[in-house]
Design a protein around this motif. Structure first.
Motif, PDB file in Angstrom:
ATOM      1  N   GLN A 334     -20.406  -9.990 -13.969  1.00 43.35           N
ATOM      2  CA  GLN A 334     -19.576 -11.117 -14.378  1.00 43.35           C
ATOM      3  C   GLN A 334     -20.348 -12.420 -14.564  1.00 43.35           C
ATOM      4  O   GLN A 334     -19.961 -13.271 -15.362  1.00 43.35           O
ATOM      5  N   LEU A 335     -21.438 -12.601 -13.830  1.00 40.50           N
ATOM      6  CA  LEU A 335     -22.133 -13.890 -13.830  1.00 40.50           C
ATOM      7  C   LEU A 335     -22.681 -14.298 -15.192  1.00 40.50           C
ATOM      8  O   LEU A 335     -22.607 -15.490 -15.552  1.00 40.50           O
ATOM      9  N   PRO A 336     -23.247 -13.401 -16.004  1.00 39.20           N
ATOM     10  CA  PRO A 336     -23.750 -13.845 -17.309  1.00 39.20           C
ATOM     11  C   PRO A 336     -22.679 -14.447 -18.204  1.00 39.20           C
ATOM     12  O   PRO A 336     -22.988 -15.257 -19.082  1.00 39.20           O
ATOM     13  N   ALA A 337     -21.413 -14.062 -18.007  1.00 35.97           N
ATOM     14  CA  ALA A 337     -20.331 -14.646 -18.798  1.00 35.97           C
ATOM     15  C   ALA A 337     -20.034 -16.072 -18.365  1.00 35.97           C
ATOM     16  O   ALA A 337     -19.472 -16.858 -19.135  1.00 35.97           O
ATOM     17  N   VAL A 338     -20.400 -16.442 -17.147  1.00 31.01           N
ATOM     18  CA  VAL A 338     -20.202 -17.808 -16.663  1.00 31.01           C
ATOM     19  C   VAL A 338     -21.308 -18.718 -17.190  1.00 31.01           C
ATOM     20  O   VAL A 338     -21.052 -19.813 -17.692  1.00 31.01           O
ATOM     21  N   ALA A 339     -22.545 -18.260 -17.052  1.00 32.58           N
ATOM     22  CA  ALA A 339     -23.694 -19.026 -17.558  1.00 32.58           C
ATOM     23  C   ALA A 339     -24.882 -18.090 -17.690  1.00 32.58           C
ATOM     24  O   ALA A 339     -25.070 -17.188 -16.860  1.00 32.58           O
ATOM     25  N   ARG A 340     -25.661 -18.323 -18.702  1.00 34.82           N
ATOM     26  CA  ARG A 340     -26.854 -17.501 -18.904  1.00 34.82           C
ATOM     27  C   ARG A 340     -27.800 -17.641 -17.718  1.00 34.82           C
ATOM     28  O   ARG A 340     -28.053 -18.743 -17.228  1.00 34.82           O
ATOM     29  N   GLY A 341     -28.314 -16.506 -17.247  1.00 34.50           N
ATOM     30  CA  GLY A 341     -29.280 -16.511 -16.158  1.00 34.50           C
ATOM     31  C   GLY A 341     -28.685 -16.597 -14.778  1.00 34.50           C
ATOM     32  O   GLY A 341     -29.408 -16.522 -13.785  1.00 34.50           O
ATOM     33  N   LEU A 342     -27.353 -16.732 -14.675  1.00 34.98           N
ATOM     34  CA  LEU A 342     -26.752 -16.903 -13.357  1.00 34.98           C
ATOM     35  C   LEU A 342     -26.899 -15.644 -12.507  1.00 34.98           C
ATOM     36  O   LEU A 342     -26.909 -15.719 -11.272  1.00 34.98           O
ATOM     37  N   ASP A 343     -27.032 -14.485 -13.145  1.00 36.08           N
ATOM     38  CA  ASP A 343     -27.231 -13.237 -12.403  1.00 36.08           C
ATOM     39  C   ASP A 343     -28.606 -13.169 -11.749  1.00 36.08           C
ATOM     40  O   ASP A 343     -28.858 -12.288 -10.906  1.00 36.08           O
ATOM     41  N   LEU A 344     -29.521 -14.092 -12.102  1.00 37.17           N
ATOM     42  CA  LEU A 344     -30.842 -14.104 -11.482  1.00 37.17           C
ATOM     43  C   LEU A 344     -30.792 -14.582 -10.036  1.00 37.17           C
ATOM     44  O   LEU A 344     -31.794 -14.486  -9.321  1.00 37.17           O
ATOM     45  N   THR A 345     -29.655 -15.109  -9.607  1.00 40.56           N
ATOM     46  CA  THR A 345     -29.501 -15.436  -8.185  1.00 40.56           C
ATOM     47  C   THR A 345     -29.566 -14.175  -7.327  1.00 40.56           C
ATOM     48  O   THR A 345     -29.797 -14.271  -6.121  1.00 40.56           O
ATOM     49  N   VAL A 346     -29.345 -13.009  -7.948  1.00 40.73           N
ATOM     50  CA  VAL A 346     -29.595 -11.736  -7.260  1.00 40.73           C
ATOM     51  C   VAL A 346     -31.097 -11.503  -7.332  1.00 40.73           C
ATOM     52  O   VAL A 346     -31.635 -11.105  -8.359  1.00 40.73           O
ATOM     53  N   ASP A 347     -31.777 -11.762  -6.240  1.00 43.72           N
ATOM     54  CA  ASP A 347     -33.236 -11.840  -6.241  1.00 43.72           C
ATOM     55  C   ASP A 347     -33.843 -10.515  -5.779  1.00 43.72           C
ATOM     56  O   ASP A 347     -33.853 -10.204  -4.596  1.00 43.72           O
ATOM     57  N   TYR A 348     -34.377  -9.743  -6.740  1.00 45.97           N
ATOM     58  CA  TYR A 348     -35.039  -8.480  -6.421  1.00 45.97           C
ATOM     59  C   TYR A 348     -36.547  -8.646  -6.215  1.00 45.97           C
ATOM     60  O   TYR A 348     -37.258  -7.656  -6.031  1.00 45.97           O
ATOM     61  N   GLY A 349     -37.034  -9.863  -6.295  1.00 42.51           N
ATOM     62  CA  GLY A 349     -38.443 -10.107  -6.049  1.00 42.51           C
ATOM     63  C   GLY A 349     -39.342  -9.487  -7.100  1.00 42.51           C
ATOM     64  O   GLY A 349     -39.010  -9.402  -8.282  1.00 42.51           O
ATOM     65  N   VAL A 350     -40.524  -8.999  -6.664  1.00 38.92           N
ATOM     66  CA  VAL A 350     -41.530  -8.482  -7.596  1.00 38.92           C
ATOM     67  C   VAL A 350     -41.100  -7.168  -8.233  1.00 38.92           C
ATOM     68  O   VAL A 350     -41.718  -6.711  -9.203  1.00 38.92           O
ATOM     69  N   PHE A 351     -40.051  -6.536  -7.702  1.00 44.22           N
ATOM     70  CA  PHE A 351     -39.603  -5.250  -8.237  1.00 44.22           C
ATOM     71  C   PHE A 351     -38.397  -5.394  -9.166  1.00 44.22           C
ATOM     72  O   PHE A 351     -37.708  -4.420  -9.435  1.00 44.22           O
ATOM     73  N   THR A 352     -38.160  -6.615  -9.666  1.00 48.27           N
ATOM     74  CA  THR A 352     -37.007  -6.852 -10.530  1.00 48.27           C
ATOM     75  C   THR A 352     -37.012  -5.936 -11.748  1.00 48.27           C
ATOM     76  O   THR A 352     -35.966  -5.421 -12.160  1.00 48.27           O
ATOM     77  N   ALA A 353     -38.197  -5.706 -12.330  1.00 51.47           N
ATOM     78  CA  ALA A 353     -38.281  -4.890 -13.545  1.00 51.47           C
ATOM     79  C   ALA A 353     -37.796  -3.464 -13.310  1.00 51.47           C
ATOM     80  O   ALA A 353     -37.352  -2.793 -14.248  1.00 51.47           O
TER      81      ALA A 353
END
Length: 560
Positions: A334-353
């Motif tokens: 849901q977060l990307p529909a609120v604002a671009r990049g807001l889902d990045l608050t879910v922090d997976y660190g160096v393994f995000t990819a």
């Protein structure tokens, strides 16, 4: 590849992962933080000014820019605190409270997220009694200010929003004009839209900037969380974003050491982030300046402030300043529909990819089966299928090595007093029989990052918080209460050991290897049951695959 290598590589990667996260949260040198804080003239850099200066950046470059270095007649300390609640709003998702001072949001209860499973008490993200966490906004100019210290009135002291979008309004009147704050509440959303309408009733033009800020204390400061606390490694602090520079963070610890000032461009927002939840400010302006501040003497010592470019409010005219606040969980869909990049608050660190695709697949499976536990099981099966050929090569190598054990034992007895000669003869035997003792390393090296990436998915994804599986497993984000999954994993590891060769290993090493399943079970007893579910299913599937391949090779040799 034998079990010794498997255990050592697993421990190495887990240690590396913990080090990376610790270094990200706590290890950034102050000098590095200082390098990232080029001071922008658009923000008042006086520490803890209670009200900011008007921005020197304007939306219309033809408007003359005032030369202002700070607000006059405003104390350089935190202003008075008035927590008199004048409006309470309830939706199916939220309970919100607004204070008389500043019409600030000073309480936000997340009604869909119990503090503990099957308990009536919910997560309280913002409050004015324990966390001292609030969101404030105001307008400033050379001539007149409407600040978060002003007192507001409202005609909606109690509002229940059930099925229609509802507006609640707060008003503050000055001799020079009026400010009307309007909050738009959607019963199906955690986003709160804010509109500040200023009415200039004077004969002067006002060049006004909008500012918004989040203030709170640090309830985690000085507390040593238990090892079973899923939030112990999660980031806590300020996050901010724009489309050009992406997502960046500054922890509460770093805020104590250095005030960060940053100019943000298109698509900007700022947030105060914690495990699973956050509060964020999303302005409508394409530019904004942000500043983090720390004041040890305040009940709200940690502050992040956003100031947008100034715009003209003509004499006897009206102007609007629009923005949104998000107060709620880190729902990645849901977060990307609120604002671009807001889902990045879910922090997976160096393994995000790796973690993001894993979560995407996991969520798609969940949409089909409707249970996060079975989703993890099916994801494990998919991962095993993906690495099937690599694993097959590993187990074939191990099966062939197992067939050589009697001959290796003979060599060991023959050269028991000459270890170098024994190793030479053993390697010669491998070459003659075309067996690669390292042939199984690659599958393990590939799968360990996947395991760690899934760890961060289960740690950071609020979607899995308190998610049930079956029977005794009613919360995949907490450890297995009866240690069934660690026991299953230990049994699979022990049986795998019996199928795995250990060439050249002395009796002491063999005893240590036999103890490893017990050690891993103790370690997994403290991990989230969702992660242990993945590892246990993976171990059982690996055991089954290895047994079939070993049996097939035995049958082929018997035919010969």
């Amino acid at each position: 590849m034998n079990n010794k290598n498997l255990y050592l590589i697993t421990l190495m990667f887990m240690g590396f992962m913990l080090y990376i996260q610790w270094n990200k949260d706590y290890g950034q040198p102050v000098s590095q933080a200082a390098d990232q804080t080029a001071v922008s003239p658009a923000v008042n850099t006086t520490v803890m000014d209670d009200v900011p200066a008007v921005s020197q950046t304007t939306q219309d470059q033809d408007i003359p820019q005032p030369s202002i270095t700070g607000q006059q007649d405003v104390p350089s300390v935190t202003g008075p605190t008035n927590t008199n609640i004048i409006s309470t709003v309830e939706t199916p998702l939220l309970k919100l409270q607004f204070s008389e001072q500043g019409a600030a949001l000073v309480y936000a209860e997340l009604k869909a997220y119990p503090l503990k499973k099957n308990e009536a008490k919910n997560i309280i993200l913002m409050d004015y009694q324990e966390q001292f966490f609030k969101a404030e906004a105001g307008l400033v100019s050379q001539s007149v200010n409407f600040t978060h210290n002003d007192l507001y009135t409202t005609n909606t002291p109690q509002v229940t929003v059930t099925d229609q979008v509802t507006e609640i309004t707060f008003t503050h009147q000055k001799p020079e004009g009026q400010l009307i704050k309007t909050y738009t509440i959607d019963p199906a959303s955690y986003e709160i839209k804010q509109r500040q309408t200023v009415i200039n009733q004077s004969s002067d033009n006002w060049l006004m900037s909008e500012y918004q800020q989040l203030q709170r204390n640090n309830p985690w400061n000085g507390k040593d969380p238990s090892f079973t606390d899923a939030s112990r490694y999660s980031f806590k602090g300020v996050g901010f974003f724009d489309t050009e520079n992406g997502y960046d963070t500054v922890s509460f610890e770093d805020m104590r050491d250095e005030s960060l000032v940053r100019k943000l461009g298109e698509g900007n927002w700022v947030a105060m982030v914690q495990h699973y939840f956050f509060a964020g400010i999303i302005p409508s302006s394409a530019q904004a300046d942000i500043q983090t501040q720390y004041n040890a003497n305040s009940t709200h010592p940690y502050r992040v402030r956003m100031v947008t470019p100034a715009q003209m409010v003509n004499a006897n005219g009206t102007a609007e300043f629009n923005s949104s606040w998000y107060v709620g969980p880190k729902l990645q869909k849901q977060l990307p529909a609120v604002a671009r990049g807001l889902d990045l608050t879910v922090d997976y660190g160096v393994f995000t990819a790796i973690s993001k695709p894993l979560f995407w697949v996991l969520e798609k499976i969940h949409g089909w089966v409707g249970n996060w536990g079975w989703s993890i099981v099916l994801l494990t099966v998919l991962i095993k299928l993906l690495f099937f050929k690599l694993s097959e090569a590993q187990y074939k190598s191990m099966a062939r090595m197992r067939k050589l054990q009697p001959r290796i034992a003979t060599l060991k007895e023959r050269y028991k007093d000459d270890k170098q000669k024994f190793n030479q003869e053993m390697m010669g035997l491998y070459q003659k029989e075309k067996v690669n003792p390292l042939g199984g390393c690659l599958p393990i090296l590939v799968q360990i990052p996947v395991f760690i990436a899934l760890y961060w998915v289960l740690l950071e994804s609020v979607e899995l918080r308190q998610a049930p599986f079956i029977l005794w497993l009613q919360d995949l984000s907490t450890p297995d209460p009866y240690f069934v999954l660690p026991a299953i994993n230990a049994a699979a590891m022990i049986m795998t050991q019996r199928l795995s060769p250990t060439p050249g290993m002395d009796p002491m090493q063999q005893k240590i290897m036999k103890f490893m399943p017990v050690a891993f079970s103790v370690l997994f007893a403290f991990f989230q049951s969702g992660l242990v579910l993945y590892w246990a299913v993976n171990s059982v599937l690996s055991l089954a695959q290895q047994w079939v391949i070993t049996k097939r090779i035995d049958e082929q040799d018997s035919v010969k």
